[in-house]
Design an enzyme around this catalytic site. Structure first.
Site, mmCIF file in Angstrom:
data_model
loop_
_atom_site.group_PDB
_atom_site.id
_atom_site.type_symbol
_atom_site.label_atom_id
_atom_site.label_comp_id
_atom_site.label_asym_id
_atom_site.label_seq_id
_atom_site.Cartn_x
_atom_site.Cartn_y
_atom_site.Cartn_z
ATOM 1 C CE1 TYR A 93 -3.743 2.541 0.946
ATOM 2 C CE2 TYR A 93 -1.916 3.614 2.064
ATOM 3 C CZ TYR A 93 -3.195 3.656 1.539
ATOM 4 O OH TYR A 93 -3.919 4.813 1.616
ATOM 5 C CD GLU A 178 -6.039 4.409 -1.147
ATOM 6 O OE1 GLU A 178 -6.060 4.537 0.086
ATOM 7 O OE2 GLU A 178 -7.048 4.101 -1.827
#
Length: 207
Positions: A93, A178
């Site tokens: 991530y 993101e």
């Protein structure tokens, strides 16, 4: 997703080969095995059946037929992204967002990608403020690579992605950029598997 990936591509961040269609008959060929992905402004597409694999053009058309028109948490799917399937070795991530308490940009990273970051325990998340007077420094990317367990060429690739993500956040007035998951492939490449970008609405006139 495909619009976010267009922005990532602009800043030199690797994304899978792919294309968008609004009707199944526009699928004439595919770049090998693909994932057919609903394009809606909401997460949870996979759990809702909005992401399906396909190995042939016919399978891709059938998957697109099932996904197009599907309602996912109140959003109707009008387009699908057909994207070359990645051979995943690891999912990370990575994001850059605004830390309003510190009044600066901040990297967030985790070796636990592919799931909601809210469900990852705090000790497995790196939160790395970026000094606005210094901007991006290579040591930031090195810290992200070390925290996520990458080394060598993969670490260098991740460091370049971090630099590109910071440039994107500043250049596009992003409140959030993101990449989840950030995929490490079996070949050792580091590539954005999925992406979400939120632009500061007060800055839209600049774009």
């Amino acid at each position: 997703e495909y619009k976010a990936k267009d922005v990532l591509r602009k800043y030199g961040i690797p994304v899978p080969e792919g294309f968008v269609v609004s009707t199944p008959d526009r699928i004439k060929s595919i770049p090998g095995p693909v994932m057919v992905k609903a394009q809606v402004l909401i997460g949870g597409r996979g759990k809702a059946g909005g992401i399906k694999p396909a190995d042939t053009v016919q399978q891709a058309r059938e998957a697109a037929s099932r996904i197009l028109g599907m309602k996912i948490r109140g959003y109707t799917t009008k387009e699908v992204l057909l994207e070359k399937r990645l051979e995943v070795a690891k999912e990370l991530y990575l994001s850059i967002t605004i830390d309003r308490s510190r009044r600066c940009l901040m990297f967030m990273a985790s070796a636990s990608g592919g799931m909601d970051i809210e469900s990852v325990s705090e000790d497995k998340i790196l939160m790395l403020p970026i000094n606005p007077l210094k901007g991006y420094e290579r040591t930031l990317g090195e810290k992200v690579a070390s925290f996520t367990g990458l080394s060598g060429d993969q670490a260098a690739r991740l460091e370049r992605i971090c630099a590109g993500l910071h440039e994107l956040a500043v250049g596009e007035d992003a409140e959030l950029a993101e990449i989840n998951p950030l995929v490490v492939t079996k070949e050792g490449k580091v590539i954005a598997g999925d992406a979400k970008i939120t632009i500061d609405s007060d800055a839209l006139f600049r774009h």
